[in-house]
Design a protein around this motif. Sequence first.
Motif, short mmCIF file in Angstrom:
data_model
loop_
_atom_site.label_atom_id
_atom_site.label_comp_id
_atom_site.label_asym_id
_atom_site.label_seq_id
_atom_site.Cartn_x
_atom_site.Cartn_y
_atom_site.Cartn_z
N GLY A 104 35.94 108.96 14.00
CA GLY A 104 36.98 109.57 13.19
C GLY A 104 36.45 110.62 12.24
N ALA A 105 35.29 110.35 11.67
CA ALA A 105 34.69 111.29 10.72
C ALA A 105 34.27 112.58 11.41
CB ALA A 105 33.49 110.63 10.04
N ILE A 106 33.62 112.47 12.56
CA ILE A 106 33.12 113.65 13.26
C ILE A 106 34.25 114.54 13.77
CG2 ILE A 106 31.83 114.44 15.27
CD1 ILE A 106 30.07 113.40 13.04
N GLN A 107 35.33 113.92 14.30
CA GLN A 107 36.39 114.73 14.90
C GLN A 107 37.23 115.49 13.87
OE1 GLN A 107 40.11 113.70 15.44
NE2 GLN A 107 39.76 112.64 13.51
N CYS A 108 37.00 115.22 12.58
CA CYS A 108 37.71 115.96 11.53
C CYS A 108 37.42 117.46 11.60
CB CYS A 108 37.30 115.45 10.15
SG CYS A 108 37.96 113.82 9.74
N ILE A 109 36.26 117.81 12.15
CA ILE A 109 35.87 119.21 12.26
C ILE A 109 36.92 120.01 13.04
CG2 ILE A 109 34.11 120.80 13.17
CD1 ILE A 109 32.09 118.50 12.82
N ILE A 110 37.47 119.39 14.07
CA ILE A 110 38.50 120.04 14.88
C ILE A 110 39.89 119.63 14.42
CG2 ILE A 110 39.46 120.25 17.20
CD1 ILE A 110 36.64 119.85 18.27
N CYS A 111 40.03 118.39 14.03
CA CYS A 111 41.34 117.84 13.67
C CYS A 111 41.96 118.56 12.48
CB CYS A 111 41.20 116.35 13.36
SG CYS A 111 42.73 115.55 12.83
N CYS A 112 41.16 118.90 11.46
CA CYS A 112 41.70 119.50 10.25
C CYS A 112 42.33 120.88 10.51
CB CYS A 112 40.63 119.59 9.17
SG CYS A 112 41.21 120.31 7.62
N PRO A 113 41.62 121.83 11.12
CA PRO A 113 42.25 123.13 11.41
C PRO A 113 43.45 122.99 12.35
CG PRO A 113 39.87 123.30 11.59
CD PRO A 113 40.19 121.84 11.47
N MET A 114 43.34 122.07 13.31
CA MET A 114 44.42 121.85 14.26
C MET A 114 45.68 121.39 13.54
SD MET A 114 44.60 119.07 17.34
CE MET A 114 45.00 117.75 16.19
N GLU A 115 45.54 120.43 12.63
CA GLU A 115 46.70 119.91 11.91
C GLU A 115 47.22 120.91 10.88
OE1 GLU A 115 46.58 115.98 10.47
OE2 GLU A 115 46.37 115.14 12.49
N LEU A 116 46.34 121.75 10.36
CA LEU A 116 46.80 122.80 9.44
C LEU A 116 47.75 123.73 10.17
CD1 LEU A 116 46.64 124.39 6.77
CD2 LEU A 116 44.68 125.61 7.74
N ALA A 117 47.35 124.19 11.37
CA ALA A 117 48.20 125.08 12.15
C ALA A 117 49.49 124.38 12.56
CB ALA A 117 47.44 125.56 13.39
N LYS A 118 49.38 123.13 12.94
CA LYS A 118 50.55 122.34 13.34
C LYS A 118 51.54 122.23 12.18
CE LYS A 118 50.06 117.93 13.39
NZ LYS A 118 50.99 117.57 12.29
N THR A 119 51.04 121.92 11.00
CA THR A 119 51.90 121.77 9.82
C THR A 119 52.59 123.08 9.47
OG1 THR A 119 50.50 119.99 8.93
CG2 THR A 119 51.94 121.14 7.38
N ARG A 120 51.83 124.17 9.47
CA ARG A 120 52.42 125.48 9.14
C ARG A 120 53.49 125.87 10.15
NH1 ARG A 120 49.09 128.43 5.50
NH2 ARG A 120 48.26 126.88 4.05
N MET A 121 53.23 125.60 11.43
CA MET A 121 54.21 125.94 12.47
C MET A 121 55.46 125.07 12.36
SD MET A 121 53.21 128.47 14.38
CE MET A 121 54.28 128.24 15.80
N GLN A 122 55.28 123.79 12.02
CA GLN A 122 56.41 122.87 11.90
C GLN A 122 57.32 123.24 10.74
OE1 GLN A 122 54.11 119.25 11.71
NE2 GLN A 122 54.70 118.64 13.79
N LEU A 123 56.74 123.83 9.69
CA LEU A 123 57.51 124.17 8.50
C LEU A 123 58.12 125.56 8.57
CD1 LEU A 123 55.17 122.77 5.70
CD2 LEU A 123 57.26 121.75 6.58
#
Length: 301
Positions: free
Chosen positions: A103-122
């Motif tokens: 879980g800790a390692i995959q944050c490298i990709i997960c964080c930017p991915m969820e940032l884009a997802k959140t911005r698109m959803q809003l």
Amino acid sequence: MALDFLAGCVGGAAGVLVGHPFDTVKVRLQVQNVEKPLYRGTFHCFQSIIKQESAFGLYKGIGSPMMGLTFINALVFGVQGNTLRALGKDTPLNQFLAGSAAGAIQCIICCPMELAKTRMQLQGTGEYKLKTKNYKNSLDCLIKIYRKEGLRGINRGMVSTFIRETPSFGFYFLTYDCMTRYLGCEAEDSYVIPKLLFSGGMSGIVSWLSTYPMDVIKSRLQADGVGGVTQYNGILDCVRKSYHEEGWRVFTRGLTSTLLRAFPVNAATFATVTVFLMYMRSEDNLRECEPGPVIQQPSSL
């Protein structure tokens, strides 16, 4: 190993397709203005999105998790498996530690991915509503954020994502391991698929419950500044202001849609992986394989 990885990717894609509408609802509820709320609850949010934006509105931002899916699966499976082998014994504690490392390692990709997802959803909703769309798709969103804010911008919410994902994945693999052991999941069992479905679904629910308040904070930090006004100076400031303005219930916003999403997402992932492996492997080879923790959670799992 390669086949398990491919099966995990296909299963993860199925999980994203099933769970993304619930995730869109969760994010909308988490970040809406408490003084002028657009939605009265989970089901009202579903109805409003479909009525105003059509069913496609529920899938806003799906490109981001789909793009990062393969890389996240690679990191999760690789790190979890190697960590478990390095620890020596397949014990509940080691399952938790190996899952936490993944879980800790995959944050490298997960964080930017969820940032884009959140911005698109809003985009195009409530106080974020504009006459023209800022972002064409998830990739365009990340590119524009990078040009404007640099690496720091596309990694907005990294610390909160790390705090959420590390224990969450630990509880996920721990719960899955305990459930499969308790239910006696064996390849020759005629009820192995329902057992795996149930184990995966419950694992998703437990992992979300373990860190959900931090997910609310992460969503608010990543949505902060979209309308041109920055409200929070960091995690603690976000926690303090959110609690002061809305009380403790703010940390459970969107929980209903999240739990409604958690079980079917993991169930869909398990079912897809199982069917994929059964199709790709011969019956004899399948019986020689012991069920293992091959399923990750859509968060991002």
